[in-house]
Design a protein around this motif. Structure first.
Motif, mmCIF file in Angstrom:
data_model
loop_
_atom_site.group_PDB
_atom_site.id
_atom_site.type_symbol
_atom_site.label_atom_id
_atom_site.label_comp_id
_atom_site.label_asym_id
_atom_site.label_seq_id
_atom_site.Cartn_x
_atom_site.Cartn_y
_atom_site.Cartn_z
ATOM 1 N N HIS A 175 0.856 -1.175 0.000
ATOM 2 C CA HIS A 175 0.000 0.000 0.000
ATOM 3 C C HIS A 175 0.896 1.231 0.000
ATOM 4 N N PHE A 176 0.278 2.429 0.029
ATOM 5 C CA PHE A 176 1.078 3.647 0.050
ATOM 6 C C PHE A 176 0.980 4.389 1.381
ATOM 7 N N PHE A 177 0.236 3.832 2.355
ATOM 8 C CA PHE A 177 0.236 4.366 3.714
ATOM 9 C C PHE A 177 -0.239 3.267 4.665
ATOM 10 N N CYS A 178 -0.182 3.540 5.955
ATOM 11 C CA CYS A 178 -0.487 2.511 6.966
ATOM 12 C C CYS A 178 -1.986 2.389 7.190
ATOM 13 N N GLU A 179 -2.684 1.855 6.223
ATOM 14 C CA GLU A 179 -4.113 1.603 6.361
ATOM 15 C C GLU A 179 -4.317 0.233 6.996
ATOM 16 N N ALA A 180 -5.303 0.124 7.870
ATOM 17 C CA ALA A 180 -5.491 -1.075 8.688
ATOM 18 C C ALA A 180 -5.532 -2.383 7.894
ATOM 19 N N PRO A 181 -6.351 -2.513 6.839
ATOM 20 C CA PRO A 181 -6.400 -3.796 6.119
ATOM 21 C C PRO A 181 -5.052 -4.224 5.556
ATOM 22 N N ALA A 182 -4.265 -3.263 5.068
ATOM 23 C CA ALA A 182 -2.951 -3.588 4.509
ATOM 24 C C ALA A 182 -1.982 -4.005 5.601
ATOM 25 N N VAL A 183 -2.028 -3.341 6.762
ATOM 26 C CA VAL A 183 -1.136 -3.685 7.872
ATOM 27 C C VAL A 183 -1.489 -5.047 8.443
ATOM 28 N N LEU A 184 -2.771 -5.341 8.539
ATOM 29 C CA LEU A 184 -3.209 -6.614 9.126
ATOM 30 C C LEU A 184 -2.769 -7.815 8.299
ATOM 31 N N LYS A 185 -2.542 -7.620 7.008
ATOM 32 C CA LYS A 185 -2.086 -8.729 6.165
ATOM 33 C C LYS A 185 -0.700 -9.227 6.579
ATOM 34 N N LEU A 186 0.049 -8.404 7.320
ATOM 35 C CA LEU A 186 1.385 -8.787 7.766
ATOM 36 C C LEU A 186 1.364 -9.534 9.092
ATOM 37 N N ALA A 187 0.219 -9.587 9.756
ATOM 38 C CA ALA A 187 0.142 -10.189 11.084
ATOM 39 C C ALA A 187 0.339 -11.698 11.033
ATOM 40 N N CYS A 188 1.067 -12.203 12.025
ATOM 41 C CA CYS A 188 1.302 -13.645 12.120
ATOM 42 C C CYS A 188 0.297 -14.327 13.041
ATOM 43 N N ALA A 189 -0.650 -13.579 13.558
ATOM 44 C CA ALA A 189 -1.658 -14.125 14.468
ATOM 45 C C ALA A 189 -3.024 -14.133 13.784
ATOM 46 N N ASP A 190 -3.970 -14.790 14.417
ATOM 47 C CA ASP A 190 -5.328 -14.857 13.898
ATOM 48 C C ASP A 190 -6.020 -13.515 14.149
ATOM 49 N N THR A 191 -6.431 -12.849 13.091
ATOM 50 C CA THR A 191 -7.048 -11.522 13.207
ATOM 51 C C THR A 191 -8.548 -11.548 12.908
ATOM 52 N N ALA A 192 -9.134 -12.749 12.847
ATOM 53 C CA ALA A 192 -10.541 -12.865 12.437
ATOM 54 C C ALA A 192 -11.473 -12.106 13.381
ATOM 55 N N LEU A 193 -11.266 -12.266 14.708
ATOM 56 C CA LEU A 193 -12.143 -11.598 15.675
ATOM 57 C C LEU A 193 -12.010 -10.083 15.563
ATOM 58 N N TYR A 194 -10.766 -9.612 15.448
ATOM 59 C CA TYR A 194 -10.539 -8.173 15.343
ATOM 60 C C TYR A 194 -11.147 -7.611 14.058
ATOM 61 N N GLU A 195 -11.026 -8.343 12.956
ATOM 62 C CA GLU A 195 -11.597 -7.881 11.692
ATOM 63 C C GLU A 195 -13.114 -7.816 11.779
ATOM 64 N N THR A 196 -13.707 -8.721 12.567
ATOM 65 C CA THR A 196 -15.154 -8.662 12.781
ATOM 66 C C THR A 196 -15.539 -7.405 13.550
ATOM 67 N N VAL A 197 -14.756 -7.095 14.591
ATOM 68 C CA VAL A 197 -14.993 -5.873 15.366
ATOM 69 C C VAL A 197 -14.837 -4.650 14.478
ATOM 70 N N MET A 198 -13.802 -4.646 13.648
ATOM 71 C CA MET A 198 -13.577 -3.525 12.734
ATOM 72 C C MET A 198 -14.730 -3.395 11.739
#
Length: 318
Positions: A175-198
């Motif tokens: 991406h060209f800035f630190c937008e949440a969906p692009a940053v979350l793609k780098l996470a090594c943990a399960d982000t499903a619950l957080y993405e639901t909250v978002m």
């Protein structure tokens, strides 16, 4: 292998432009858009503050929208331009966190302010006798405070969670800035619950204000249709259509980014849609509201006339 977030490792932006042969042209275009946005918003704020004819609730809210636009585009574009000129594309962890927080706070404030601004037009057209009471100075400040509160709430709530995930070896943000969906793609943990909250937060931030805008504009158009004055009908329709253009561009692109399932997303498309509400909208907002508004264009002509008069007086003095 995972990298601790407190290390000195920087994130690397893959950037907006993949083709180097047109990157210079696009850089020039974005630079023009950026400076146009700053100038247009600055002029809008100046006119609203200095011209007594624009000292109304609608323009008071519009001046704050212009201020948010100036801050909003400034959190993203200057970093892009400097990185390109210096031949770098990195951002520190703290820098990414700050950019993410400012972006969420400002975009959240603008989401709600755009939604609440239509309330002003609804009252002015559909209930004009109660306008001085329903859109008093106190109510306007409550609208501004509410927009900033909701925006900052998103920033304070979502930023710490987003940046607390462990990131993998590759800290390359597609991406060209630190937008949440692009940053979350780098996470090594399960982000499903957080993405639901978002997702739920985005529904509240996008669908509810957008629904309010649609319902209010429908009521406004119904009232306008029954107006006997052709001039009043034309002015009300122009105001409502301007707001709908801004809302459709801003909310539509954001809905694609945050509410569409991941299977429909592609990195190149995500960047294009992000450009709409992070770079283009801050430029278009003041232009749409000013060029389609006789009060603003009249205030601009008056201000230019004063400047010319001052220049003539200065020339005669010498």
């Amino acid at each position: 292998m995972q990298v601790d977030n407190t290390s000195s490792t920087d994130f690397t932006f893959m950037g907006l432009f993949n083709r180097k042969d047109i990157s210079v042209l696009l850089l020039v275009i974005i630079s023009i858009i950026f400076f146009t946005a700053l100038m247009a918003s600055g002029v809008m704020i100046f006119l609203i503050r200095t011209d007594s004819c624009l000292h109304t609730p609608m323009y008071f809210l519009l001046s704050h929208l212009s201020f948010i636009d100036m801050m909003y585009i400034s959190t993203i574009v200057p970093k892009m331009l400097v990185d390109y000129l210096l031949g770098q594309s990195t951002i520190s962890f703290l820098g990414c966190t700050a950019q993410h927080f400012l972006y969420l706070t400002l975009v959240g404030a603008e989401f709600f302010l755009l939604g609440l601004m239509v309330y002003d037009r609804y009252v002015a057209i559909c209930n004009p006798l109660c306008y001085p009471v329903l859109m008093s100075r106190r109510v306007c400040w409550m609208v501004i405070a509410g927009s900033w509160f909701r925006g900052s709430l998103d920033g304070f709530l979502l930023t710490p969670i987003t940046m607390s995930f462990p990131f993998c070896n590759s800290w390359e943000i597609t991406h060209f800035f630190c937008e949440a969906p692009a940053v979350l793609k780098l996470a090594c943990a399960d982000t499903a619950l957080y993405e639901t909250v978002m997702y739920v937060c985005c529904v509240l931030m996008l669908l509810i204000p957008f629904s309010v805008v649609i319902a209010s504009c429908a009521q406004i158009l119904t009232t306008v249709h029954h107006m006997s004055s052709g001039e009043g009908r034309k002015k009300a329709f122009a105001t409502c259509s301007s707001h709908m253009i801004v809302v459709t561009l801003f909310y539509g692109a954001a809905m694609y980014t945050y509410m569409l399932p991941h299977s429909y997303h592609r990195p190149d498309q995500d960047k294009v849609f992000s450009v709409f509400y992070t770079i283009l909208t801050p430029m278009l907002n003041p232009l749409i509201y000013s060029l389609r508004n006789k009060d603003v264009t009249g205030a601009l002509k008056t201000a230019l006339g004063r400047i010319k008069g001052t220049q003539r007086a200065s020339g005669d003095a010498f």
